[in-house]
Design a protein around this motif. Structure first.
Motif, mmCIF file in Angstrom:
data_model
loop_
_atom_site.group_PDB
_atom_site.id
_atom_site.type_symbol
_atom_site.label_atom_id
_atom_site.label_comp_id
_atom_site.label_asym_id
_atom_site.label_seq_id
_atom_site.Cartn_x
_atom_site.Cartn_y
_atom_site.Cartn_z
ATOM 1 N N LEU B 337 46.283 28.438 15.468
ATOM 2 C CA LEU B 337 45.375 29.309 14.693
ATOM 3 C C LEU B 337 45.918 29.705 13.332
ATOM 4 C CD1 LEU B 337 43.907 31.762 17.363
ATOM 5 C CD2 LEU B 337 42.701 29.947 16.130
ATOM 6 N N LYS B 338 47.113 29.257 13.000
ATOM 7 C CA LYS B 338 47.736 29.723 11.756
ATOM 8 C C LYS B 338 46.863 29.512 10.522
ATOM 9 C CE LYS B 338 52.271 30.158 9.681
ATOM 10 N NZ LYS B 338 53.689 29.791 9.747
ATOM 11 N N LEU B 341 44.214 32.268 10.560
ATOM 12 C CA LEU B 341 44.764 33.624 10.449
ATOM 13 C C LEU B 341 45.386 33.856 9.081
ATOM 14 C CD1 LEU B 341 46.077 34.188 14.054
ATOM 15 C CD2 LEU B 341 44.191 35.357 12.891
ATOM 16 N N ASN B 342 46.000 32.809 8.521
ATOM 17 C CA ASN B 342 46.550 33.000 7.185
ATOM 18 C C ASN B 342 45.460 33.111 6.131
ATOM 19 O OD1 ASN B 342 49.610 33.019 6.332
ATOM 20 N ND2 ASN B 342 49.456 32.098 8.358
ATOM 21 N N ASN B 346 43.779 39.051 7.764
ATOM 22 C CA ASN B 346 43.896 40.439 7.315
ATOM 23 C C ASN B 346 42.589 41.015 6.794
ATOM 24 O OD1 ASN B 346 46.736 40.892 7.780
ATOM 25 N ND2 ASN B 346 47.120 39.411 6.139
#
Lengths: 469, 469, 469
Positions: B337-338, B341-342, B346
């Motif tokens: 999932l990086k 998510l990156n 946020n």
């Protein structure tokens, strides 16, 4: 003086403890059913007398020896692989065990040993550095009496059925002898363990193939002959009382090859010129063949893969195999077993009992597979997991998914004869503990709890392993 | 006669049980919030009447049927995928269920069924082989009355909001109809489930793409058009009440491709000539696009990857999908999932709820991710894990790492309408059990316990899924 | 007003609770042994006074800040990486903590904070949005007094030994100064942390190698020189009180290269032209060298691999490392560590303490390895697992396999000075809880329970880490 507490291993909460005690009482005197174990057939055949307490409790039990090794004791000093281990060395090993005793706190080895001391030898003095010598002498004296021969112990332990684990070329002559002897009280079954014959990468494989062929009366040096030899040896075992074949490769891959490809790789392997990758493909095919034969002959397949065997090279060279230096590996069943399950999974004659030391697969793989396929059962917690904490986790991981009816029942898997009743008793207590939790939070009535207990201890292992007493 | 014990599922220890009971009492009558489920929209639209107890309790519920299959019952005999299943066959199936009843001991299927029988049908006679026929007849009679129509049950169950799971090309006409009808008491939400449209390796993929384009009024045969069609259909769903998109691929890889590479692979796939490896890369990209669109339109992404769907080829060919032959796989979220998510992790508008049947990721991946990223929540225990033991493990694995405030609240995920209140009640009891352990060992005050309970049962699911009653 | 319940964290069942209390009482006043931690040496050297409660409790503690971040608080607003964070900002951050307080229910951060407030600052008013301001002011006032300087706290906390974690080129001047100062009550040990020097793929690696060479007084620009520099720096650390080297790579591969191959890859890496694959092979070799050196110099190796460090790119760029955005990965020890264990595993001088955040390896790998190899110990539950639930699982997963005697004892691993006594007290309570379960179900006598407690809290950590007070 201390004596074993009758409520040991039961839950602390008084209401639940009472339930657990009642459940346990209902099964505690049932005969022992042991579908898989490692007691040497020679012991039964000769009604072997143990020479001393160390030979009974320490040397042959790698559960016990590995932990002393982990605290710096040399295995040689415990008699491991020592052809000439004197009586005084044996006594010294027992004293060493006494000095290390506190290191066993919280382990099942401690529990089984204390349990055996009191229940088999009526010794209630706490074991430890101060008492080890006295206890050695007491046990030693008792071992000399006829009441403590192997067969006397089998009778006393109320063993209904017991199994050995055997090489496919074994002539099972000793088994026949024991089975024919009315003096041996239990149902005895050999078990077919073909692992070595299915690893074409091993240097000794070709000679194993030859030996297999000889024992089957067939030329096994080609794939067809090998397959026929396997068929015959499995039938031979079945005719001599076997109910299962037992398998422990690093993984359970079982993709089939085309027939001619299997024959080609077999020839390469027999000639000693197969690559590692092709050997793995051939092994998967040969393992698949075992399932195919099982569907024909009805031997149950028990699988317990994924162990780094003889991890410690020094230990292997110095002391040989099975010294407690086997370390579990991550395991994968679902993807790997698909060829077998898609071929035979819905066939009620075929049966697969899946064991693991990788607890992550209980809820993710084994219980879901057993909860769908009529042929699949989840094996009892294996080896390192044969202890109260892991047994409870096992029940909690599997029962909600596949129910009690798809579990194998207890397997003691041991060569430590005296620990057999202690291990089974541990299982009965812990099963009662788990079932008591379902009764205590009102998910089962007490009557249903009794039924579940009887199932887990008696009906289930008889049915799963087709053992008819 | 027996009746459900009011303390069922509570801990055995009396002090803790009293705490659990008080905590449970404070939430037990709250309305049901069900952000994800599988009840067919047709049932709501037509106010469907179940034809018999088997159609209500057995045939559509693969939790129930798979375990009978595991004990040798043919799925056909339970009505699975039978176009013409007679009343007498239905009654026979129910009797079979009665005969297999003891196999359900310790499973949630047993718990839900008993709970439903008493709470929905006021039947307190214990179910089993002897009573199955009588109980069938009683339930059958009740089902004919207006009080047991689908909508009457929704009202009676005190359902505040409920969701279906729908194909992206669905016109949502039936949803509109139900939403517009004041007779339907609950908030109804469709859910966007695009899995099939994101698997370019599937043979039917090109025709799915065409259908998607048609429903969106756009030419989807190239990557840009496909992306626009997805955007429009997601908006369409959102305008018709959807709050989430639902995703279940084998893995959650989401590495983006360069734009022209995506277009090139899309063209290959549409032409039916993409390789398996490239199809996997394209799928990862298309899945990443879903996150990109979610960040635009605010639909929450729910992910529950890593299942071997339709593992049993015979079962698939004979009975179709969703027959209980889906087996969980090992899952990996963190590395996979990086990219998403990156890019969006946020962003407070973006939201990801991560479900799993691989319990190993709770403490190792999901709780640490949810304990850092504002966008990430840990989904409730899923499918095979929807049972008291696994729920407790879930709380113990996640709460110490990410707190209650990063959990999704309960998801029933079911098409078994009558089990919905039983499943939610189970969750309320088990949540109370876990929270009572924190109160009993003095980590929370009782007042804080009440606040946590209200949060988990009401505030949290409303907030996480942006459901405003 | 509330006060900490003296029975917090003990089991609910009254009999078992009494046992747990007695066991806990027997160790609760023992001095703290902290073999691994992250308190900056500057604090000890300067007898640092914390400027305000936020600097003490929030900003440096990523356990605390990550959860507020997960609820949408910007790390900047908590002072993370802010060179100029004013007193009013600090107070505002504390109020934010108060508003988020309910989100910490069920987490160890909440437990430690409450525990510290009462036991260190005698504050019994419940923390929360209403009281945060008042509590800030009270703590702030106290922090100004000499009783709350770093050294005063170390004395008050009854710390017997404490460790920092240090770069291999550190001159340890501050350590020498503290060790020489009779005013500093505890045994102080630096720890050798060479991770950065063993990752040849990193762009800054060549300059690190140069720095290492300079500090060792040797030309480290070739493999032989580098190895000699490492040998010297490790000896230097040992001479200045270090007992261990600390390692945290993504994996623990340690396959050796041939000497000339190592030299060749080292040269490529130093020139900045090594491939990623070769860099991984070189790192495995350099890591193996650490074990080889450890076997020479006797520094204990502590390993805690498998973390995705600085997973969030935005967080890394904005706030730097160690902000709570590290996410655990799946880990594998058994296969990877074989070269080291086969070389040194049976050597009693060599010692390896294995930590993990992947709970699946406790029963499958770490306990079996520690239960065989004299050199291997299972480290305490690490980081995300440093909480009561995970501690209990850890004991249950490991003790039955390797016994208490192969566990490391507790490690606080923290830079949050005030949490040190709370963390150790948590461990003592939870250890008592686990041991009480063995006493309550009659597997240990109470006297043996006391012995186990003393071992786990005092004897064991002293022996495992060779700390002689």
């Amino acid at each position: 003086m201390q004596t074993l507490n009758p409520d040991r291993l039961f839950p602390a909460e008084p209401t639940q403890r009472r339930i657990a005690r009642d459940l346990y009482d209902s099964v505690k005197d049932m005969p022992i059913i042991s579908p898989h174990g490692h007691v040497p057939i020679e012991w039964f055949a000769t009604d072997y007398h143990f020479r001393n307490p160390t030979e009974l409790f320490i040397t042959p039990d790698h559960y016990v020896t590995r932990l002393m090794h982990a605290h710096g004791v040399e295995l040689a000093d415990l008699g491991v692989n020592q052809s000439d281990f004197s009586e005084s060395q044996a006594r010294e090993a027992f004293l060493t065990f006494g000095r290390c005793w506190r290191r066993y706190a919280g382990t099942p080895m401690r529990y089984w040993f204390e349990d055996s001391l009191e229940r088999v030898f009526s010794i209630t003095e706490p074991f430890g550095p101060d008492s080890a010598g006295r206890i050695y002498d007491q046990v030693n004296e008792m071992l000399a009496s006829p009441e403590f021969s192997t067969r006397a112990l089998v009778r006393r332990f109320n063993i209904e059925s017991i199994s050995t684990t055997d090489d496919p070329v074994d002539d099972l002559r000793l088994h026949d002898q024991v089975i024919a002897d009315p003096d041996f009280g239990a149902l005895l079954a050999p078990a077919f363990r073909p692992d070595r014959y299915l690893e074409p990468a091993a240097p000794e494989w070709a000679s194993l193939v030859d030996a297999l062929g000889r024992s089957a009366g067939v030329d096994a040096s080609g794939y067809e002959g090998f397959h026929e030899a396997m068929r015959r040896r499995r039938r031979f075992f079945k005719e001599h009382g076997a109910v299962l074949s037992d398998h422990s490769h690093m993984d359970v891959s079982c993709e089939r090859l085309a027939d001619d490809e299997a024959a080609r790789l077999f020839a390469l392997a027999y000639a000693g010129s197969i690559t590692a990758a092709d050997a793995a493909r051939l092994r998967a095919h040969l393992f698949n063949d075992q399932a195919r034969l099982a569907q024909e002959d009805g031997l149950i397949m028990t699988l317990h893969p994924a162990v780094h065997r003889s991890y410690d090279q020094y230990g292997l060279e110095t002391y040989g195999r099975d010294i407690g230096a086997d370390i579990p590996a991550r395991s994968e069943f679902t993807r790997a077993l698909k060829p077998i399950l898609n071929a035979y999974g819905n066939d009620s004659k075929f049966r697969l009992v899946l064991f693991t030391m990788d607890e992550t697969v209980f809820s993710r793989s084994l219980a879901p597979l057993a909860g769908y396929y009529p042929s699949v059962f989840v094996g009892a917690p294996w080896w390192f997991l044969d202890q109260p904490e892991a047994m409870l986790r096992y029940f909690e991981d599997t029962v909600p998914i596949c129910g009690f009816g798809k579990l194998s029942g207890f397997i003691d898997d041991t060569r430590a004869l005296c620990s057999i009743p202690s291990r089974h008793d541990t299982n009965r207590r812990v099963t009662a503990r788990y079932v008591s939790s379902l009764v205590a939070d009102h998910r089962l009535s007490l009557d249903e709890g009794y039924e579940v207990m009887r199932g887990m201890i008696q009906t289930q292992p008889r049915e799963v392993f087709r053992l008819n007493p």
